[in-house]
Design a protein around this motif. Structure first.
Motif, PDB file in Angstrom:
ATOM      1  N   ASP A 148       0.648 -12.109  -6.604  1.00  0.00           N
ATOM      2  CA  ASP A 148       0.314 -10.770  -6.128  1.00  0.00           C
ATOM      3  C   ASP A 148      -0.198 -10.961  -4.706  1.00  0.00           C
ATOM      4  O   ASP A 148      -1.332 -11.405  -4.498  1.00  0.00           O
ATOM      5  CB  ASP A 148      -0.762 -10.142  -7.024  1.00  0.00           C
ATOM      6  CG  ASP A 148      -1.088  -8.706  -6.621  1.00  0.00           C
ATOM      7  OD1 ASP A 148      -1.063  -8.412  -5.410  1.00  0.00           O
ATOM      8  OD2 ASP A 148      -1.397  -7.889  -7.512  1.00  0.00           O
ATOM      9  N   LYS A 151      -3.737  -9.358  -3.794  1.00  0.00           N
ATOM     10  CA  LYS A 151      -4.906  -9.940  -4.458  1.00  0.00           C
ATOM     11  C   LYS A 151      -5.083 -11.415  -4.133  1.00  0.00           C
ATOM     12  O   LYS A 151      -6.209 -11.900  -3.965  1.00  0.00           O
ATOM     13  CB  LYS A 151      -4.789  -9.760  -5.979  1.00  0.00           C
ATOM     14  CG  LYS A 151      -4.970  -8.331  -6.462  1.00  0.00           C
ATOM     15  CD  LYS A 151      -4.890  -8.268  -7.974  1.00  0.00           C
ATOM     16  CE  LYS A 151      -5.085  -6.837  -8.490  1.00  0.00           C
ATOM     17  NZ  LYS A 151      -4.957  -6.772  -9.979  1.00  0.00           N
ATOM     18  N   ASP A 152      -3.966 -12.131  -4.057  1.00  0.00           N
ATOM     19  CA  ASP A 152      -4.047 -13.587  -3.898  1.00  0.00           C
ATOM     20  C   ASP A 152      -4.109 -14.033  -2.444  1.00  0.00           C
ATOM     21  O   ASP A 152      -4.571 -15.147  -2.165  1.00  0.00           O
ATOM     22  CB  ASP A 152      -2.849 -14.259  -4.581  1.00  0.00           C
ATOM     23  CG  ASP A 152      -2.804 -14.008  -6.072  1.00  0.00           C
ATOM     24  OD1 ASP A 152      -3.877 -13.740  -6.655  1.00  0.00           O
ATOM     25  OD2 ASP A 152      -1.704 -14.050  -6.664  1.00  0.00           O
ATOM     26  N   ASP A 174     -14.469 -10.328  -4.043  1.00  0.00           N
ATOM     27  CA  ASP A 174     -13.815  -9.359  -4.921  1.00  0.00           C
ATOM     28  C   ASP A 174     -14.647  -8.081  -5.060  1.00  0.00           C
ATOM     29  O   ASP A 174     -14.106  -6.972  -5.128  1.00  0.00           O
ATOM     30  CB  ASP A 174     -13.571  -9.966  -6.302  1.00  0.00           C
ATOM     31  CG  ASP A 174     -12.490 -11.034  -6.278  1.00  0.00           C
ATOM     32  OD1 ASP A 174     -11.728 -11.084  -5.286  1.00  0.00           O
ATOM     33  OD2 ASP A 174     -12.414 -11.830  -7.223  1.00  0.00           O
ATOM     34  N   LYS A 181     -11.960  -0.358  -1.681  1.00  0.00           N
ATOM     35  CA  LYS A 181     -10.889   0.401  -2.342  1.00  0.00           C
ATOM     36  C   LYS A 181     -11.414   1.731  -2.861  1.00  0.00           C
ATOM     37  O   LYS A 181     -10.767   2.781  -2.701  1.00  0.00           O
ATOM     38  CB  LYS A 181     -10.305  -0.424  -3.495  1.00  0.00           C
ATOM     39  CG  LYS A 181      -9.116   0.230  -4.179  1.00  0.00           C
ATOM     40  CD  LYS A 181      -8.522  -0.665  -5.257  1.00  0.00           C
ATOM     41  CE  LYS A 181      -7.346   0.010  -5.941  1.00  0.00           C
ATOM     42  NZ  LYS A 181      -6.775  -0.833  -7.020  1.00  0.00           N
ATOM     43  N   GLU A 398      -0.425  -1.962  -2.768  1.00  0.00           N
ATOM     44  CA  GLU A 398      -0.902  -2.877  -3.806  1.00  0.00           C
ATOM     45  C   GLU A 398       0.226  -3.176  -4.771  1.00  0.00           C
ATOM     46  O   GLU A 398       1.336  -2.634  -4.631  1.00  0.00           O
ATOM     47  CB  GLU A 398      -2.125  -2.307  -4.537  1.00  0.00           C
ATOM     48  CG  GLU A 398      -1.917  -0.963  -5.172  1.00  0.00           C
ATOM     49  CD  GLU A 398      -3.190  -0.390  -5.774  1.00  0.00           C
ATOM     50  OE1 GLU A 398      -3.073   0.588  -6.541  1.00  0.00           O
ATOM     51  OE2 GLU A 398      -4.284  -0.898  -5.498  1.00  0.00           O
ATOM     52  N   ASN A 399      -0.042  -4.033  -5.734  1.00  0.00           N
ATOM     53  CA  ASN A 399       0.988  -4.477  -6.688  1.00  0.00           C
ATOM     54  C   ASN A 399       2.196  -5.052  -5.960  1.00  0.00           C
ATOM     55  O   ASN A 399       3.357  -4.825  -6.347  1.00  0.00           O
ATOM     56  CB  ASN A 399       1.420  -3.345  -7.623  1.00  0.00           C
ATOM     57  CG  ASN A 399       2.186  -3.861  -8.831  1.00  0.00           C
ATOM     58  OD1 ASN A 399       1.728  -4.807  -9.481  1.00  0.00           O
ATOM     59  ND2 ASN A 399       3.331  -3.285  -9.127  1.00  0.00           N
TER      60      ASN A 399
END
Length: 405
Positions: A148, A151-152, A174, A181, A398-399
Motif C-alpha cells: 500500500d 501507508k507503507d 501513525d 486525515k 488512498e488504497n
C-alpha cells in the motif's frame, strides 16, 4: 450537493453547480481523477459562484484563470488571508501563522521563519531525507512484491521528514497521520476532535520546550523575538499548528498521485527509471498536473473583478489544480508531458504567501521518486484494487496498492 442560498449580489447566470468537495470525481471515488475533473470549469465563465466550496459549507467565487488568480493572491489589501479556517473548527478566531496574516505582520513572521526552510537548510536535511526513503523502500522490497504505497511509503516518508524538521521522534507517526486525515478529510464530528487534539499537542510541546530547550523548531519558536518581544502563546500555537498540519498530508498526497500516474503509464515510468536525471523536470510537470491545495481569500471591500461583483466578506477560491489546467497558461494543459519546459505552475501558490515549505516539499518528492524508481521494479496498480481519491481543500488518495510481481 448543498443548496446554500446564493447572495443577492450574485447574478444567477454566474452561479455554477460545481464544488471541489462534491462534484463528480471529488468525493471518495474508486479510480477517480479529481484533478482532471476540474478541467471542465475552463469551458465556462472565467469567474463563477459555487454555493458550496469549503469544508464548512460556504459558497465561494471560483477564479479559473491563472493570471486572475495571481492578481488575487498578490493583492493582500483587497483579498485577505485572515479567515481562521483551522481555529473556526473550534469556534475560535486566531490565525495560523504566517498563512493567515496580512501585511505588514505577515512579512515580519515570514522573515522569522524563512531561514528555517531556505534552500541552504534543505540541503542540510537532504541526506537524512534520502536515508529515510531508502530505509522505507528496502523494508517494502524485503516484505514482498506489492504494498500500500500510501501507508507503507508516502505517508511515513513525508511525515517523518517533517517530524525530523520539527525535532520530534516518529514513533507516533501513525497517530499523527490519523489526526491529519480526520482534520482534512473527516466529517463534522471528526474534524473538531482532531483540531482540539492537535492544539493540545502543540500547546504541550511548546510548554515542554519552554521548560527545557533542545535544538529543534519549537524551541526556536518559543525563544524567538519579534520587534523585541517574545511571541505570545497564541502566536506560538498559530505557527506550530500550521507547520504541523502542513507536513501531515500535502507532500504525501503529491507523491501518491505521482506514483499512481507512473503505475498507469509504464512508458513514462521506464523513461524516468532509465534516465533518472529527468526526474527533477518531470516532478515540476507532476506538480502542475497533481497539485493538492485550494487557496481561499476573503474580500475586504466591494470590488468588481473581471465582471464578478465580489462584495466585502465574500470568499474567493484560487484552486491550484484549476490554475494549472488553464489553456491560456499551458499548451495542451490536460496532457502530461514530463519534458515540459518553462513550467510556471501554481502548485505552491503565488504572491507574498507563496508556500514557505516549497523547497523542502520539492526535494522530498524528487528524492522519493528517485529512490522508488531505483529500487522497485516496474510496478502497476494491483489487479482487483482501485485507488480511492478525494477532493476538498487538500486533494487526497488512498488504497494505492502497487504490484511488481
Amino acid at each position: 450537493m448543498a443548496t446554500n442560498p446564493v447572495p443577492d449580489h450574485v447574478p444567477p447566470e454566474m452561479v455554477r453547480d460545481f464544488s471541489l468537495f462534491t462534484s463528480p470525481g471529488m468525493p471518495p471515488t474508486p479510480n477517480g481523477d479529481p484533478h482532471a475533473a476540474v478541467a471542465c470549469v475552463h469551458d465556462g465563465h472565467p469567474i463563477f459562484y459555487s454555493r458550496y466550496n469549503t469544508q464548512d459549507g460556504r459558497g465561494t467565487w471560483v477564479i479559473t484563470r491563472a493570471a486572475d488568480q495571481r492578481r488575487v493572491l498578490q493583492d493582500a489589501e483587497t483579498f485577505s488571508s485572515h479567515r481562521s479556517i483551522f481555529s473556526s473548527i473550534l469556534g475560535e478566531n486566531w490565525p495560523t501563522i504566517p498563512l493567515e496574516l496580512d501585511p505588514p505582520a505577515h512579512g515580519v513572521f515570514r522573515s522569522l521563519l524563512s531561514p528555517l526552510l531556505s534552500p541552504k537548510r534543505v540541503r542540510v536535511l537532504e541526506p537524512a531525507v534520502r536515508e529515510q526513503a531508502i530505509m522505507l523502500i528496502d523494508r517494502i522490497v524485503a516484505s514482498g512484491t506489492s504494498c500500500d504505497a500510501m501507508k507503507d511509503f508516502a505517508f511515513p516518508f513525508a511525515v517523518s521528514t517533517f517530524l525530523r524538521f520539527l525535532g520530534l521522534p516518529d514513533d507516533r507517526l501513525d497517530t499523527f497521520v490519523g489526526w491529519g486525515k480526520d482534520l482534512l478529510h473527516g466529517d463534522d464530528k471528526e474534524r473538531p476532535v482532531a483540531a482540539r487534539t492537535i492544539v493540545a499537542f502543540i500547546d504541550e510541546l511548546a510548554a515542554m520546550r519552554r521548560q527545557e530547550a533542545v535544538d529543534d523548531f519549537m524551541t526556536f519558536i518559543v525563544q524567538a523575538q519579534v520587534e523585541g518581544r517574545r511571541l505570545t502563546d497564541t502566536q506560538v500555537r498559530g505557527i506550530g499548528v500550521l507547520v504541523f498540519v502542513a507536513g501531515l498530508d500535502a507532500v504525501a498526497a503529491a507523491i501518491g498521485f505521482d506514483l499512481a500516474y507512473l503505475a498507469r503509464n509504464l512508458k513514462d515510468q521506464q523513461l524516468l527509471r532509465s534516465e533518472p536525471d529527468r526526474i527533477p523536470l518531470a516532478t515540476e510537470e507532476l506538480l502542475r498536473v497533481y497539485p493538492p491545495i485550494q487557496l481561499i481569500r476573503v474580500a475586504t471591500k466591494d470590488i468588481d473583478f473581471e465582471g464578478a461583483p465580489i462584495r466585502k466578506g465574500d470568499y474567493v477560491s484560487c484552486a491550484t489544480m484549476i490554475a494549472n489546467r488553464d489553456p491560456a497558461e499551458f499548451e495542451c494543459p490536460n496532457t502530461i508531458d514530463l519534458e515540459r519546459e518553462d513550467n510556471r505552475h501554481a502548485a505552491f501558490g503565488y504572491g507574498p504567501h507563496r508556500c514557505l515549505g516549497s523547497h523542502l516539499a520539492r526535494r522530498e518528492i524528487v528524492i522519493g521518486l528517485e529512490e522508488w524508481l531505483a529500487r522497485i521494479p516496474a510496478f502497476r496498480i494491483k489487479q482487483g484494487t482501485a485507488p480511492i481519491t478525494s477532493g476538498g481543500h487538500v486533494f487526497g488518495i488512498e488504497n494505492l496498492i502497487l504490484d511488481w510481481s
